[in-house]
Design an enzyme around this catalytic site. Sequence first.
Site, mmCIF file in Angstrom:
data_model
loop_
_atom_site.group_PDB
_atom_site.id
_atom_site.type_symbol
_atom_site.label_atom_id
_atom_site.label_comp_id
_atom_site.label_asym_id
_atom_site.label_seq_id
_atom_site.Cartn_x
_atom_site.Cartn_y
_atom_site.Cartn_z
ATOM 1 N N GLN A 1 0.840 -1.198 0.000
ATOM 2 C CA GLN A 1 0.000 0.000 0.000
ATOM 3 C C GLN A 1 0.877 1.251 0.000
ATOM 4 O O GLN A 1 1.886 1.296 0.697
ATOM 5 C CB GLN A 1 -0.865 -0.020 1.260
ATOM 6 C CG GLN A 1 -2.039 0.923 1.201
ATOM 7 C CD GLN A 1 -2.990 0.715 2.380
ATOM 8 O OE1 GLN A 1 -2.602 0.869 3.530
ATOM 9 N NE2 GLN A 1 -4.226 0.361 2.095
ATOM 10 N N GLY A 2 0.488 2.243 -0.772
ATOM 11 C CA GLY A 2 1.183 3.526 -0.768
ATOM 12 C C GLY A 2 0.199 4.648 -0.495
ATOM 13 O O GLY A 2 -0.155 5.403 -1.399
ATOM 14 N N SER B 1 -0.135 6.380 3.171
ATOM 15 C CA SER B 1 0.362 7.334 4.182
ATOM 16 C C SER B 1 1.571 8.101 3.678
ATOM 17 O O SER B 1 2.388 7.585 2.921
ATOM 18 C CB SER B 1 0.778 6.590 5.451
ATOM 19 O OG SER B 1 -0.336 6.101 6.118
ATOM 20 N N SER C 1 4.095 -1.390 4.538
ATOM 21 C CA SER C 1 4.520 -2.678 5.093
ATOM 22 C C SER C 1 5.031 -3.557 3.962
ATOM 23 O O SER C 1 4.354 -3.701 2.943
ATOM 24 C CB SER C 1 3.353 -3.378 5.788
ATOM 25 O OG SER C 1 2.959 -2.650 6.919
ATOM 26 N N GLU D 1 -14.108 -5.680 2.865
ATOM 27 C CA GLU D 1 -13.781 -6.691 3.860
ATOM 28 C C GLU D 1 -14.728 -6.434 5.026
ATOM 29 O O GLU D 1 -14.514 -5.534 5.815
ATOM 30 C CB GLU D 1 -12.312 -6.535 4.258
ATOM 31 C CG GLU D 1 -11.643 -7.842 4.575
ATOM 32 C CD GLU D 1 -12.161 -8.421 5.854
ATOM 33 O OE1 GLU D 1 -12.977 -9.367 5.770
ATOM 34 O OE2 GLU D 1 -11.800 -7.929 6.914
#
Lengths: 386, 386, 337, 337
Positions: B125-126, B128, B160, B245
């Site tokens: 994920q990009g 923050s 992460s 989700e």
Amino acid sequence: MDLNFTAEDRQFREEAREWLNANVFKERRPHGGQEMREYDLAWQRTQYDAGWAGVSWPKEYGGMGLGLTRQLIWYEEYARAHAPDNHLCFVGLNHGGPTIIARGSEEQKKEHLRPILSGEKIWCQGFSEPNAGSDLASLKTRAVIDGDELVITGSKIWTSHGHLSDMQELLVRTDPGAPKHKGISWVIFDMNTPGLDLRPIDIMSAPNHTHFVQCFYDEARVPLKNVVGDVNDGWSVAMSTLGFERGTAQIKDQIRYAFLVEDMIKKARDRYGAEFVSTDEFGARLAQLRADMAAARAMTYMAVSRAERDVSPAMASLMRAMVGQVQQRVRRLAFDIIGADGLENPEDDDWVYFYLRSYATTIAAGTLQIQRNIIGERVLGLPRGR
Amino acid sequence: MDLNFTAEDRQFREEAREWLNANVFKERRPHGGQEMREYDLAWQRTQYDAGWAGVSWPKEYGGMGLGLTRQLIWYEEYARAHAPDNHLCFVGLNHGGPTIIARGSEEQKKEHLRPILSGEKIWCQGFSEPNAGSDLASLKTRAVIDGDELVITGSKIWTSHGHLSDMQELLVRTDPGAPKHKGISWVIFDMNTPGLDLRPIDIMSAPNHTHFVQCFYDEARVPLKNVVGDVNDGWSVAMSTLGFERGTAQIKDQIRYAFLVEDMIKKARDRYGAEFVSTDEFGARLAQLRADMAAARAMTYMAVSRAERDVSPAMASLMRAMVGQVQQRVRRLAFDIIGADGLENPEDDDWVYFYLRSYATTIAAGTLQIQRNIIGERVLGLPRGR
Amino acid sequence: MDLLPSSDQQQIVDTIQDFLRNEAPVDRLREFGAIGNSDAKLWPKLAELGFFGLSLPEEMGGIGLSAAEEMLVFQQFGYHLISPAIFGTILGARVAAFSGDAHLRDALLSGEARVGVANSRGAAGGTDAFHLFEADEAELILLCDDDEAALYPRSAFTHIERVNSTDAVLVLERARLGDSVEPRVRVSKETENIHARALMLMGAYALGIGQGARDMAVEYAQVREQFGKPIGSFQAIKHICADMAIRSEAALCQASFAALVMDDASPDTEFHAVASKIVACESAIKNAADCVQVHGAFGFTAEANVHHYLKRSHVADRLFGGLREQRRRILTFPTPA
Amino acid sequence: MDLLPSSDQQQIVDTIQDFLRNEAPVDRLREFGAIGNSDAKLWPKLAELGFFGLSLPEEMGGIGLSAAEEMLVFQQFGYHLISPAIFGTILGARVAAFSGDAHLRDALLSGEARVGVANSRGAAGGTDAFHLFEADEAELILLCDDDEAALYPRSAFTHIERVNSTDAVLVLERARLGDSVEPRVRVSKETENIHARALMLMGAYALGIGQGARDMAVEYAQVREQFGKPIGSFQAIKHICADMAIRSEAALCQASFAALVMDDASPDTEFHAVASKIVACESAIKNAADCVQVHGAFGFTAEANVHHYLKRSHVADRLFGGLREQRRRILTFPTPA
């Protein structure tokens, strides 16, 4: 850093201890009503008659004029002797009186100080209002000058023991046009003044004993000479006593609570038997509180040490916030230790009564939330957020 | 209110259990590095090859297309079989993939979905940025359109496993003039693109294994066709997966933690002997956690029940806030139970490692403070204060 | 699998909620004297509406619904701080029914007989020492423990002594159970586990107390202003309210789950009943305490209703065994499924 | 009665503070490899400045100051996360001095000898199982319990095995104390209560850790912005910082009081030393945890220094007996004066 007392201080301690042990009232303090007023006045009179009243008051006003260390010694011995906490005299001795000492006229001093010290008059506080709790300065009770009188209309709330009081320290708005801290005056108010009406407010710990009153002022007239300091300068007058009580009296509470924890250890051992150990859940909490009460007491010594050096009074918020929470934990544990018997609130035992009362320790004199704001902003220098 | 499952559901449970028991990896999952990547991909491939991948993905994209109840059953059995948590596949399976399913073009679906499901590609994920943590929408990484390419310059942080990833779901600002939620685009970014530089960031629980990376984009070029949804509509694209989700996967964590509490009870009994009882301080905490973990699991069932009825997703913050705190308490107690041995962090035991990791549970995916804001404002309707 | 009420169940909730809102607003507790057992005047109406036999089989004179409906109704009893004598009456009817005493059962289901609740004084007084709740005008007294549930005549108790109740709106007595007295009726755990049901329903009741305190705090935070803003806009207050909501959610979910597990006759029934009581009583006590803090000095008075929630939360916690006992109990169960 | 440092004492604080700020900034711990015992290179300088014999009588080669000064210095050691080997060296010199071994004493006071610290593994490993801290290059190892304090040669330990330390900058080994080995020197509790001093000084050290974490959080809250404001302006963060300050104040006051009581040779010396360790370790652990939370994701990384405070706080808590043991101990003392 120094724990030592001088020989004179030790001598003073001996004398205080001796007198207290001989004179402390043995009867349990009533939880309310005229009996409580009479009890508190009688105990104050007893101290006054023997020359032990007004430990922090200057000698010229009948006090003992003790330095902080001697005050500390006095309160330590006071707690050790299980002397009663004369709550009804608190406002007079610690707020009203000291304010008059600091800012009152000679006439005001002459008239009002001795009756406080000698146990003749009970004072109460008239600061909070229904819509100004934490935000004290936004008070709205109006006072209009009419000749040599102030005519007061409005309402005050959370006046502890107002129905048992003779006099009131009262904050009123004398200039509604000025900025909110500017147009306030500090007034000596006689609770027998016509136009005052009281509404009793019971508290949850003793639902059948009035604790607070709400005061309604309907054009109640007070002589202008009862204003302490200048008209419209009441905020600074009120603030002047904030520093008067420099934490010495708190030591009695710390010592009392430390005693209470010792009692609780005993009670837990009686109740849960010989197998009761420190690894027990109650034992762990008792052990923790033994340590925390030691720290609370040390914090009080520190507060006095700081006061001696005139360190910022904002630092005292650290002690107040900590002590309020620890006292609550002590009372809650006491309530838990007695198990099913916590469902009873007997007249002749205070454990449940004081458990319920302990909810006040994070509310009275500034909620814990307000204390945390003060600590964050004035002690730690964090930016204001409003 | 109903706990029952249909005969078909029970049949499904049997099959899932059987397959999991036969196929779950027995080796401990490595804490970092290429070994971890290979482990996670291998386990994903194992599931895919047997037809057990993508429980919540529609069948047309290779998933199993299970309803919420079946997903729940799957994850319950997954946890009971002690199946490994394949963290590296999480972003692809639960964010990146579902976003493409919801908003991607046919071409994008064709290219990117299967490699996620089949355990070929890892997504990260990009979102923050160094100066936009809780305040995600104030992101500043720029993307300028140049012909049929986007030219990206800026930085992302808290990615992460970015160093172990193939692809990234990336939010960039394509219109700096628009209001902050408006000028953002959602981009499929290949981690092999020239102009990307990674700075590894280790975490405190395993200081020698990189967990996060900071990504630096220096005029990194991405085909314009990699924008999912419309240019400048990326905020709505990102929000569209928030609901995807629906809490079913959380059930595995609750069951795992419940198992862990059972292990801790055993370990405490081994360590502190037969005299170890519920009134012990550790016993009291274990008993409390046994109850709290039961509630956490029930909260997950409730989250699924609400999702079935399309109740406001803000309600899920209640579960997340509670579960994050309980998990932290479980790990802290585990750390306390082992006493002095908590000073060791051995390679072949995870108790200390996961104690330290548990600090993330009140930070990741919105700090506890942000969760409380959401609950206060969107669940309870309290006024915003900023 | 569904933890939310069905529309039929929601209708039951709406009915009892409307009834209690009209007939038993929490403000009723402000009038001293009109206390505790005065809720008993609601019993015949509640009985008529079918709430007393909700979960009893139809052949036992009940409505034949499940523990889930009963849980939902007790949640409302807690929310409105209905006298805990309701446990005596409803569980008492169950004891009578399962013991086979149809006559007594029907008397109890009609809401005309009064049943108090006995609670062990535990470490304080020895095995025969009890507190009796709301028992001064009761013919029968419910005594329910791990082994059996029984209804004793009031006369089975000796040394009865009225004491001040911490929850001052309730009538509280100390008493001892006489030597070799027999209950009017008894049901062993093996026949019907009424103790587990008592714990489960106390969880529901405590859940309701905590939700009541939460709603009271949120409402006050929305209207009370300080520094020119509603206090609920300050994070210090907002986050207290959020924590109350989190606790209530945990208690709600576990209470719902515990009821469903009981209906399922699962071996984990007792485990989840105990877990529910633990979680719900904590939510009730902490929410009530937080509600005091949100109200400031007002919350500390006997004028605000807050203190009723606080005191009742402690009653709920200590009835049928306090936290210390429930913690002991929950560690004795095998790992639940 | 005065709990604040005198101007002489303040000068000592300023000296050690300046020294550590320059020679041992917390950032030094970021460099892997340059860990733990590397602080030992500070020992000769600290020795030269007189910090190793601060509270030893002059006739024992010390400076002749009191426990109060020593407390103030250990507070700074904690604040700068100095290796806990400092306890081995300074308390080791005390053991040598009071056992009458002037030669060993002077070697230790010079800062040239290294002394590790042994800590019982307690319930885990039996009475002969220890952890050795910073002992790999140490000639001697300090072992200090309720009865006596002793220095053992490293060779007295068997089964030495290097293990991963939770506080990764420290060298940790498991070991067993050999059968019937004798220490190089020993001092009984009656001669000099070094164990009480160790607890008191660990309280001071933990106080310093908690203050370090507090200052780090406050500083970050002042500069880090979110939603256009420093995060410290939000009550959610401000009140966390306030709670950290409250804990540090409690720990400071009790550490000061404990030192003064020790100088007074009061019978309450042990009580207050234990109370100080309990309160200070709690302040250290909770402040460090809060400091992580204030820092958000950054606080969770190995790049921020926060984790060093967290891990060291747990070392402080478990050295010389963890919370469980200290709680047992504090309940054994009579009521303090």
